[in-house]
Design an enzyme around this catalytic site. Structure first.
Site, mmCIF file in Angstrom:
data_model
loop_
_atom_site.group_PDB
_atom_site.id
_atom_site.type_symbol
_atom_site.label_atom_id
_atom_site.label_comp_id
_atom_site.label_asym_id
_atom_site.label_seq_id
_atom_site.Cartn_x
_atom_site.Cartn_y
_atom_site.Cartn_z
ATOM 1 C CB THR A 21 2.341 7.054 -1.361
ATOM 2 O OG1 THR A 21 2.082 7.896 0.172
ATOM 3 C CG2 THR A 21 2.407 8.658 -2.881
ATOM 4 C CB ALA A 22 4.942 3.093 -4.324
ATOM 5 C CB ILE A 48 6.036 12.000 -4.081
ATOM 6 C CG1 ILE A 48 5.896 11.348 -2.839
ATOM 7 C CG2 ILE A 48 4.594 11.844 -4.672
ATOM 8 C CD1 ILE A 48 5.204 11.842 -1.638
ATOM 9 C CE LYS A 50 8.778 21.007 -2.877
ATOM 10 N NZ LYS A 50 9.440 19.424 -2.838
ATOM 11 N N GLY A 72 0.978 -0.975 0.130
ATOM 12 C CA GLY A 72 0.385 -0.022 0.194
ATOM 13 C C GLY A 72 0.501 1.729 -0.444
#
Length: 511
Positions: free
Chosen positions: A13-14, A351, A78, A11
């Site tokens: 983020t990836a 990411i 950001k 699981g």
């Protein structure tokens, strides 16, 4: 044989980025199922909290509300990475800095302004301030948009800082509700291969044996499929990128504390420190080379950086194996995220590469096993090129620094540590300002503007044919126009925290 059953292993983020990309691409095909298998016992790494502007396009394509994203993931805006002390303190002063901004002029404007800056820089402002109004907006702590600006739009380009664990939960909810991705909690205890070396099935502790047609390895540094089962070799690049360890900590902040609208990356004698401000805490990490700094010295360095804010916080040590797989696609398996590899946290590449790779996979996802060999070759060729160019860009930050106060910075400038592809570009740029033709592939990941901000932010010396070119009226007009735009933005844009508070209270206008 048709590919109808797809498994995503891991699981975080990836895994959930992959689930959304594939779910969106395959949602109109009723005969294809996607199952994400996640271990209930393995916590996520959870330090990838910085993104680049492309993430907005991704979230929008998934149908995720920007308001929901900001509220649920403690997200902040950001607009830049502020690099502090990456240059010689004696030459450039204590706490010298430059910005790698996200908002850039058109490329023909950038070339003219760069030429002007190189010939007149003793008499004008810093490079980033000349190119973009965003420099002053960042320094004044302002947001890139107003509460009346619609979702995913802004007066200036931006990305986000985010809580990685909460981001994975948001992505999971979206994938399951919109794209009907199945979610299983189980530990994989065995990987069973076919005679041709492809993956046939998985053995699990709670779900028995599970058979799929195609597998996506998002199992992090463990790389359960691509490494342990398929034994795809790892390409080590630690002789180029010298940092290999990180000390990380989460620092609570006051509810009314100012939130810098940028990542702070502060260099030290054996690496650098990231400082990412969310709405209620800061994520801080000291990255260092264990060949140039001991673990005890690293802890002392982080203690000094945090000062009074350290309190009773405990650091977590993360060893970093620097490099990537020689192949990312093998047989019926593709690796994404940390299973592909890891270079280091600078410039939020983890990411970025995960999102980049998952989108490319989704665009050319195989419908039958007859297509595997052709698509494997294409994917590997593209992604190896992309990873190599990211190595070049990260190395650029170190090798052009004029710091010589430690062996770490001296070693980073040795030609043996600099890829030949980067050496060739730097040799070219000693005589010519970079242009878009120097970045001729869609798979560069970082392009002209990224290099310009780092090169000239760090004072790279491009020797123009004429040391002082005639002042270009067009350049002066651009500079004056930039000043007017900057003044306008300074008056209209809110403080960063004020905007975030309003978004949480009222929300942004939906597209």
């Amino acid at each position: 044989m048709d590919i109808k059953k797809v498994a995503i292993i891991g699981g975080g983020t990836a895994g959930w980025l992959a689930a959304n990309h594939l779910g969106k691409a395959l949602c109109n095909k009723d005969d294809i199922s996607i199952t994400l298998i996640e271990s209930p016992d393995v916590p996520p790494i959870g330090v990838g909290e910085g993104t680049v502007p492309d993430i907005k396009k991704t979230l929008l394509s998934f149908g995720i509300s920007e308001t929901d994203f900001i509220r649920e993931c403690d997200a902040t805006f950001k607009q830049s990475i502020k690099f502090v002390n990456w240059m010689d303190k004696k030459e450039h002063g204590e706490n010298n800095f430059f910005h790698h901004l996200f908002d850039v002029p058109l490329r023909n404007e950038a070339n003219l302004l760069t030429s002007h800056w190189l010939s007149e820089k003793k008499d004008v402002c810093c490079y980033a301030e000349m190119l973009s109004s965003q420099h002053k907006i960042c320094e004044e702590g302002l947001a890139p948009k107003s509460i009346t600006t619609p979702e995913y739009q802004g007066d200036l380009a931006y990305a986000y800082h985010l809580n990685a664990a909460k981001f994975a939960k948001l992505l999971a909810s979206n994938a399951k509700s919109k794209y009907f991705v199945k979610h299983l909690l189980a530990n994989i205890t065995g990987v069973n291969l076919s005679e041709d070396g492809s993956i046939f099935s998985l053995t699990t502790d709670s779900q028995g044996e599970l058979e799929f047609d195609f597998y996506i390895d998002c199992s992090g540094f463990d790389s359960i499929l691509i490494n342990k089962a398929l034994k795809v070799p790892f390409k080590d690049v630690s002789k180029t990128l010298l940092v290999n360890r990180a000390l990380v900590v989460q620092v609570p902040t006051a509810a009314d504390a100012e939130i810098p609208p940028y990542t702070v990356a502060t260099a030290h004698q054996a690496g650098w420190i990231w400082d990412i401000a969310l709405s209620s805490r800061r994520g801080v990490g000291l990255v260092y080379s264990s060949s140039h700094m001991s673990d005890e010295e690293a802890e002392e360095k982080l203690d000094n950086y945090l000062g009074e804010s350290k309190q009773n916080l405990t650091y977590r040590t993360i060893p970093m194996k620097i490099g990537y797989r020689e192949k990312f696609w093998h047989k019926n398996c593709v690796a994404l995220g940390l299973a592909q590899g890891f270079l280091e946290p600078l410039e939020a590449t983890s990411i970025l590469l995960t999102d980049f790779s998952a989108e490319i996979l989704a665009q050319r996802f195989p419908s039958s096993t007859a297509q595997l060999a052709q698509l494997e070759k294409r994917f590997n060729h593209s992604m190896v090129y992309a990873w190599d160019r990211v190595v070049d860009f990260i190395k650029l930050h170190y090798c052009i620094s004029d710091r010589t106060d430690s062996e770490f910075w001296v070693d980073n400038k040795k030609s043996a540590t600099i890829p030949m592809s980067l050496q060739e570009k730097l040799a070219l740029w000693e005589s010519y300002i970079p242009i878009s033709d120097d970045f001729f592939s869609h798979f560069e990941v970082f392009f002209l503007e990224n290099f310009l901000f780092v090169l000239y932010g760090m004072g790279f010396k491009t020797k123009l044919k004429n040391d002082r070119l005639p002042v270009c009226k067009t350049s002066l007009a651009m500079i004056n126009q930039r000043k007017e735009i900057t003044n306008h933005l300074q008056k209209m844009l809110p403080r960063h925290r004020d905007l975030l508070d309003k978004i949480k209270q009222f929300g942004l206008q939906s597209l």
